[in-house]
Design a protein around this motif. Structure first.
Motif, PDB file in Angstrom:
ATOM      1  N   LEU A  79     -64.923 -76.797 -44.834  1.00 28.57           N
ATOM      2  CA  LEU A  79     -63.978 -77.794 -44.287  1.00 28.57           C
ATOM      3  C   LEU A  79     -64.629 -78.712 -43.260  1.00 28.57           C
ATOM      4  O   LEU A  79     -64.293 -79.884 -43.146  1.00 28.57           O
ATOM      5  CB  LEU A  79     -62.783 -77.071 -43.638  1.00 28.57           C
ATOM      6  CG  LEU A  79     -61.775 -76.432 -44.594  1.00 28.57           C
ATOM      7  CD1 LEU A  79     -60.892 -75.438 -43.854  1.00 28.57           C
ATOM      8  CD2 LEU A  79     -60.920 -77.487 -45.279  1.00 28.57           C
ATOM      9  N   SER A  80     -65.599 -78.177 -42.507  1.00 28.58           N
ATOM     10  CA  SER A  80     -66.222 -78.961 -41.431  1.00 28.58           C
ATOM     11  C   SER A  80     -67.044 -80.138 -41.953  1.00 28.58           C
ATOM     12  O   SER A  80     -67.452 -80.998 -41.188  1.00 28.58           O
ATOM     13  CB  SER A  80     -67.099 -78.061 -40.548  1.00 28.58           C
ATOM     14  OG  SER A  80     -68.215 -77.597 -41.283  1.00 28.58           O
ATOM     15  N   HIS A  81     -67.297 -80.191 -43.266  1.00 30.84           N
ATOM     16  CA  HIS A  81     -68.050 -81.309 -43.850  1.00 30.84           C
ATOM     17  C   HIS A  81     -67.127 -82.379 -44.440  1.00 30.84           C
ATOM     18  O   HIS A  81     -67.606 -83.359 -45.006  1.00 30.84           O
ATOM     19  CB  HIS A  81     -69.003 -80.800 -44.933  1.00 30.84           C
ATOM     20  CG  HIS A  81     -70.117 -79.957 -44.394  1.00 30.84           C
ATOM     21  ND1 HIS A  81     -71.160 -80.480 -43.657  1.00 30.84           N
ATOM     22  CD2 HIS A  81     -70.340 -78.625 -44.453  1.00 30.84           C
ATOM     23  CE1 HIS A  81     -71.982 -79.503 -43.309  1.00 30.84           C
ATOM     24  NE2 HIS A  81     -71.500 -78.376 -43.769  1.00 30.84           N
ATOM     25  N   VAL A  82     -65.815 -82.178 -44.344  1.00 29.39           N
ATOM     26  CA  VAL A  82     -64.862 -83.173 -44.849  1.00 29.39           C
ATOM     27  C   VAL A  82     -64.678 -84.269 -43.800  1.00 29.39           C
ATOM     28  O   VAL A  82     -64.647 -83.984 -42.598  1.00 29.39           O
ATOM     29  CB  VAL A  82     -63.499 -82.494 -45.179  1.00 29.39           C
ATOM     30  CG1 VAL A  82     -62.445 -83.526 -45.552  1.00 29.39           C
ATOM     31  CG2 VAL A  82     -63.681 -81.489 -46.309  1.00 29.39           C
ATOM     32  N   SER A  83     -64.540 -85.510 -44.262  1.00 30.42           N
ATOM     33  CA  SER A  83     -64.347 -86.635 -43.333  1.00 30.42           C
ATOM     34  C   SER A  83     -63.175 -86.363 -42.391  1.00 30.42           C
ATOM     35  O   SER A  83     -62.082 -85.990 -42.834  1.00 30.42           O
ATOM     36  CB  SER A  83     -64.051 -87.922 -44.125  1.00 30.42           C
ATOM     37  OG  SER A  83     -65.171 -88.296 -44.864  1.00 30.42           O
ATOM     38  N   GLY A  84     -63.411 -86.559 -41.098  1.00 28.89           N
ATOM     39  CA  GLY A  84     -62.344 -86.408 -40.104  1.00 28.89           C
ATOM     40  C   GLY A  84     -62.170 -84.993 -39.584  1.00 28.89           C
ATOM     41  O   GLY A  84     -61.344 -84.752 -38.713  1.00 28.89           O
ATOM     42  N   ILE A  85     -62.927 -84.014 -40.126  1.00 28.30           N
ATOM     43  CA  ILE A  85     -62.773 -82.624 -39.681  1.00 28.30           C
ATOM     44  C   ILE A  85     -64.029 -82.159 -38.947  1.00 28.30           C
ATOM     45  O   ILE A  85     -65.102 -82.074 -39.530  1.00 28.30           O
ATOM     46  CB  ILE A  85     -62.491 -81.672 -40.863  1.00 28.30           C
ATOM     47  CG1 ILE A  85     -61.229 -82.112 -41.613  1.00 28.30           C
ATOM     48  CG2 ILE A  85     -62.344 -80.239 -40.374  1.00 28.30           C
ATOM     49  CD1 ILE A  85     -60.834 -81.199 -42.757  1.00 28.30           C
TER      50      ILE A  85
END
Length: 300
Positions: A79-85
């Protein structure tokens, strides 16, 4: 990360879990590892480390967003590689899931600590929910465009509920939809409507499905199974200035020297080979003492 996830398990058991997961979903597991440790090239220690880290991070973020992430199964590392996260937000999403059960719709993300309207706007389109309240949550359609999606469905004579209940029938009706006519009547941008229409009309395509599948060999296990002149298929594992290393099923990868890649002169193997590519090769020579195999593509 493994110690954090499985604090009570032995390191060998954690390793076994990781190997199993890499077969189930390689992307989800490999993002937990520093990309430099996976092996991104021979000269990675000679370049500016800050720029290298930034460049690798951009590539990972692009790949993760392109594939799309299942909001109910993704780890915080993915999840930490998703834009905005960011990392702390990713952990908050996982904690929220533990406390409240699976996410039922994308809007629920706004209840997660640290996620405001702007961050939600950035991340929502990349996070999908299978079997959620809203069938559109399992598409690349952004929540702010759900209204346009419903208007497109209305144009072909179905509601969002009917679309969810009978996807096959709805997609058949959507074949009669005219993007040009719809744009004229509603004053929307062509690309926006085209993307939404394509998402409604087809299954959510994972771009990885189009890639060649890796070869899992069971016939070649050691050097005794090989002899010069044998034709094989192998997977390109690494491309370097002097050639490429090919996985043909042995413990060590075999070398395809730059001079053996083609009948024609090649100045850079990267121009004709890429990591992950599956190619036909022939065994040229076997050095049993040093356990080395050299390959050729000449004559194939």
């Amino acid at each position: 990360i493994a110690a954090e996830e499985f604090p009570d398990l032995d390191v060998t058991v954690r390793g076994a879990i990781s190997i199993g997961r890499r077969i189930q979903d390689p992307l989800a597991e490999l993002v937990k590892i520093d990309p430099k440790s996976i092996g991104v090239g021979m000269y990675q220690h000679d370049v500016n480390q800050k720029q290298l880290d930034q460049s690798l991070e951009e590539v990972i973020e692009y790949v993760v967003n392109k594939v799309g992430i299942n909001l109910n199964t993704a780890s915080w590392a993915l999840l930490s590689h998703v834009s905005g996260i960011k990392k702390n937000i990713a952990k908050n999403i996982v904690d929220y899931r533990k406390d409240n059960g699976r996410f039922k719709d994308r809007k629920e993300l706004l209840k997660v600590k640290g996620i405001g309207a702007k961050a939600y706007e950035q991340m929502a389109g990349f996070l999908v929910i299978l079997d959620g309240k809203n069938v559109l949550d399992n598409t690349i359609i952004h929540p702010e465009s759900y209204g346009i999606a419903e208007e497109i469905l209305k144009t072909v004579g179905i509601s969002l509920k009917e679309y969810g209940d009978n996807l096959a029938g709805a997609r058949e009706l959507l074949k009669n939809f005219s993007i040009e006519k719809f744009i004229k009547e509603n004053n929307y941008g062509f690309e926006t409507v085209k993307d939404i229409y394509e998402a409604l009309k087809g299954e959510r395509i994972d771009p990885r499905e189009e890639l060649e599948k890796p070869i899992l060999r069971s016939d070649i296990l050691n050097l005794d199974n090989l002899k010069p002149g044998m034709d094989l298929e192998g997977t390109v594992r690494n491309v370097v200035k002097f050639g490429a290393f090919i996985d043909i099923g042995l413990k060590n990868d075999a070398l395809l020297h730059i001079s053996e890649i083609s009948e024609k002169f090649i100045d850079d193997p990267n121009k004709v080979l890429a990591v992950g590519q599956i190619i036909k090769v022939k065994v040229k020579d076997i050095d049993r003492e040093r356990e080395r195999v050299t390959l050729t593509k000449k004559g194939l």
